[in-house]
Scaffold this active site. Structure first.
Site, short mmCIF file in Angstrom:
data_model
loop_
_atom_site.label_atom_id
_atom_site.label_comp_id
_atom_site.label_asym_id
_atom_site.label_seq_id
_atom_site.Cartn_x
_atom_site.Cartn_y
_atom_site.Cartn_z
N GLU A 61 48.63 15.88 24.81
CA GLU A 61 47.32 15.80 24.18
C GLU A 61 47.51 15.59 22.69
O GLU A 61 48.44 16.14 22.08
CB GLU A 61 46.48 17.06 24.40
CG GLU A 61 45.13 16.99 23.69
CD GLU A 61 44.17 18.09 24.09
OE1 GLU A 61 42.98 17.98 23.70
OE2 GLU A 61 44.57 19.03 24.77
N CYS A 266 40.79 18.28 25.56
CA CYS A 266 39.55 18.22 24.78
C CYS A 266 39.48 16.97 23.93
O CYS A 266 38.40 16.50 23.58
CB CYS A 266 39.43 19.47 23.91
SG CYS A 266 39.26 21.00 24.85
N ASN A 384 37.59 16.41 31.70
CA ASN A 384 38.46 17.55 31.43
C ASN A 384 37.60 18.80 31.27
O ASN A 384 36.73 18.85 30.39
CB ASN A 384 39.26 17.33 30.14
CG ASN A 384 40.00 18.58 29.71
OD1 ASN A 384 41.00 18.96 30.31
ND2 ASN A 384 39.52 19.24 28.67
N GLU A 385 37.82 19.78 32.13
CA GLU A 385 37.11 21.07 32.05
C GLU A 385 35.59 20.89 31.98
O GLU A 385 34.91 21.59 31.24
CB GLU A 385 37.61 21.87 30.84
CG GLU A 385 39.07 22.27 30.93
CD GLU A 385 39.55 23.05 29.72
OE1 GLU A 385 38.81 23.12 28.72
OE2 GLU A 385 40.67 23.60 29.77
#
Length: 675
Positions: A61, A266, A384-385
């Site tokens: 990331e 994120c 993502n999430e």
């Protein structure tokens, strides 16, 4: 109590103090002389299960300057002067000015030759090498310190590329200057008589010295106005010329990852959709990429490390790419599923870029970037999430339907957790994340023992110990994570992939602790969690054997046994891994059943241990190898043998074997054994 005694001290007080000291010594002696606990481990090689070839991989990331100022070897920070956004005046930080207001005026304007990044730097020089207003020695101009210093090394060559425009002839000195601002490590003169239109300049600079805190300077003593844009400085010796910093790439390569998940996290979502990662803005010539502000981790990325480079990185590592894409949802806003079609088409185009023929619309763009053959993209993750965010399931189904229709072989990963009950929507995998303290992560080794069988499999794409006991990367964190991974191995029928997070941290930009690999401009070391992963890399594609520890030790011991083949010598090995999270040594009595008689060979048998004197110990730049795997030969190995496990340790025992009678259980079977 700890002051000096004097003649008036009562005898009774002295005797009492002596009694306390003697008692303490006796207790300490008793702790040291306490016999090791003996624990039995039974390994049955007659039945086994296959572990996925992609079981253990890595997750990249853009966080902690992992790519910009890290793995991506670009040395100039904010190379296009775009970091302030498209408005003017733009923030040119960390560029600084050489000279004062009487000799130089620096500003930004929207006058670049690039449509998608129009900011350029305007430098008006008011002095000259002679005349009434003389420039200071060395001239005036601008300098860039890179990402907390540029690592310039003696004898190495660096490629400088810049775009320049001026209404008059130019004579610009490009120099690499040491940290004290005095020693010139390399220099080149950029001379041109006609640069009335934007002109690309390239020069090679060979360093005459070494300094990890160097900077790039562009100076002149010629009066007039010069515009600069897209100033890049790259070492020539990146990995295969693909732009990856060699020492950081090597750290990844040595993990032998089965996959790489990218580019987030994120970072993919963005705090707001306007700052989400958009793959189409990260391809093509680097000069034309607009870059964007990653508003979750609060820094600008020039997008040198883009969609193409991530796919290239996966190929260079021999790992399968897993592309996490934005699904129209950020941390604070989202696109209504009814208006999602452009987002869906963007992802279909991104898959075509990776997999399409060189004759297809987006495959031809990939080919023009130097990779005519398709990349091996088999997995994508929808967000993502995001499972609990408004609109996720509606959006997910639109992506799922479109991708499976166009690419039925691609496996799709849902953000929703299916570890407790089966998902109510179609998916090939579900994404599971765990960040917690060491005790909780260690105990989570049993998390998937009771996970539903027969549905989507688990992708544990982010796991790590964090919090106070993790520090900046402690031994106890690595041991807890190792215990958790052993639990994943033992549930390899329902868990198919796992990766630690975060992967990288630039020591100068710690947004998250801990991380696997720590670096600055010139140095790198692995935390204990990085070295822990080395114990699991041979598990990819290995065979899991049934192993059982005697009951009653689950709170501090966990073990697994696998067989794997060494591709270097073609020998087959039985590897036993054990985490001893307790404070005392343990004698492990190993009993191996189900192998052919005398199939274990002493020659080549190795014990590898990861431990330290204190469970909170960490590695550092000063002591990068304080906690690393230590190998030692094993003698007198057999089907029955004793191994001493150090306190707070991860131990692997590799035994060369010649047995081929291991029976593989079908994936729908479940191995039940005590931890």
């Amino acid at each position: 109590m700890y002051g000096e005694m004097n003649a008036n001290t009562p005898l009774s007080s002295i005797l009492l103090l002596l009694f306390i000291l003697l008692s303490t010594l006796c207790q300490s002696s008793a702790l040291r002389s306490e016999p090791n606990q003996t624990v039995a481990l039974f390994v049955n090689a007659s039945e086994a299960k296959e572990i996925s070839k992609t079981m253990f991989g890595i997750f990249f990331e853009e966080i902690n300057h992992a790519g910009a100022g890290g793995l991506w070897a670009e040395l100039v920070s904010n190379r296009g002067f775009e970091a302030g956004g498209s408005t003017t005046p733009s923030n040119i930080d960390p560029w600084s000015i050489i000279g004062d207001e009487s000799s130089l005026i620096v500003s930004t304007e929207r006058s670049s030759c690039f449509d998608r990044n129009q900011i350029a730097l305007r430098m008006e020089v008011l002095c000259s090498h002679d005349g009434p207003k003389t420039c200071p020695a060395g001239g005036v101009g601008i300098f860039n310190p890179g990402f907390w210093g540029m690592n310039i090394e003696l004898g190495k060559t660096y490629k400088l590329v810049l775009y320049v425009r001026a209404s008059q002839s130019i004579n610009v000195s490009a120099s690499l200057i040491g940290s004290v601002g005095l020693k010139t490590l390399a220099t080149a003169n950029i001379i041109a008589s006609d640069v009335s239109n934007w002109t690309k300049m390239e020069v090679l600079m060979q360093a005459k010295g070494t300094d990890p805190s160097s900077r790039l300077q562009l100076t002149t003593t010629r009066k007039g106005v010069i515009w600069f844009d897209q100033v890049s400085l790259m070492p020539v010796d990146t990995y295969k010329g693909h732009g990856f910093r060699n020492d950081l790439f090597k750290m990844l390569k040595e993990l032998s990852p089965g996959f790489i998940r990218f580019p987030g996290g994120c970072f993919v979502e963005g705090d707001w959709l306007r700052n989400a990662f958009r793959w189409k803005e990260t391809i093509g010539p680097w000069e034309e990429r607009p870059g964007h502000f990653g508003d979750v981790w609060k820094y600008w990325t020039d997008e040198g490390l883009g969609h193409f480079e991530f796919l290239q990185l996966a190929e260079d590592l021999g790992a399968l790419p897993i592309w996490v894409f934005n699904n129209g949802i950020s941390h604070h806003d989202h696109v209504d599923p009814s208006a999602l079609l452009p987002f869906v088409q963007e992802i279909l185009d991104g898959i075509e870029f990776a997999r399409g023929s060189s004759q297809s619309k987006w495959g031809s763009v990939r080919a023009s970037m130097g990779h005519p053959e398709p990349f091996d993209l088999r997995y994508v993750a929808v967000g993502n999430e995001d499972c609990d965010r408004e609109g996720y399931l509606g959006s997910y189904l639109k992506f799922y339907d479109a991708i499976t229709h166009a690419y039925p072989d691609i496996k799709i990963i849902s953000n929703c957790d299916g570890s407790s009950e089966l998902l109510k929507h179609p998916a090939h995998y579900y994404d599971y994340h765990i960040y917690n303290n060491a005790n909780t992560v260690f105990r989570s080794a049993t998390k998937f023992d009771r996970a539903p069988r027969g549905g989507p499999k688990a992708f544990v794409s982010e796991y790590a110990v964090n919090g106070d006991d993790a520090g900046k990367g402690s031994l106890v964190a690595a041991l807890a994570e190792a215990g958790f991974l052993i639990g994943l191995e033992r549930n390899c029928d329902v868990v198919e992939m796992a990766s630690y997070a975060p992967l990288f941290v630039n020591e100068n930009n710690r947004d998250w602790n801990p991380d696997a690999i720590v670096f600055d401009s010139s140095k790198v070391y692995g935390t204990p969690s990085y070295w822990m992963q080395h114990f699991f890399k041979e598990s990819n594609g290995a065979t899991l054997l049934n192993s059982t520890l005697q009951t009653g030790v689950e709170s501090f011991l966990i073990a697994s046994a696998v067989t794997w083949k060494n591709t270097e010598d073609n020998d087959k090995y039985l590897r036993i891994k054990v985490v001893n999270s307790g404070r005392n040594s343990v004698t492990l009595q190993i009993s191996i059943d189900g192998l052919e008689l005398n199939s274990i060979r002493s020659q080549g048998s190795i014990k590898t241990e990861l431990t330290s004197s204190d469970y909170k110990d960490e590695n550092s730049f000063e002591h990068p190898n304080k906690i690393v795997p230590v190998k030692s030969p094993l003698e007198d190995v057999a089907e029955e043998m004793d191994i001493v496990l150090s306190p707070r340790s991860l131990t692997s025992i590799d035994l060369p074997i010649s047995s081929n009678n291991i029976k593989i259980i079908g994936s729908d079977s479940v191995m039940r054994s005590s931890h």
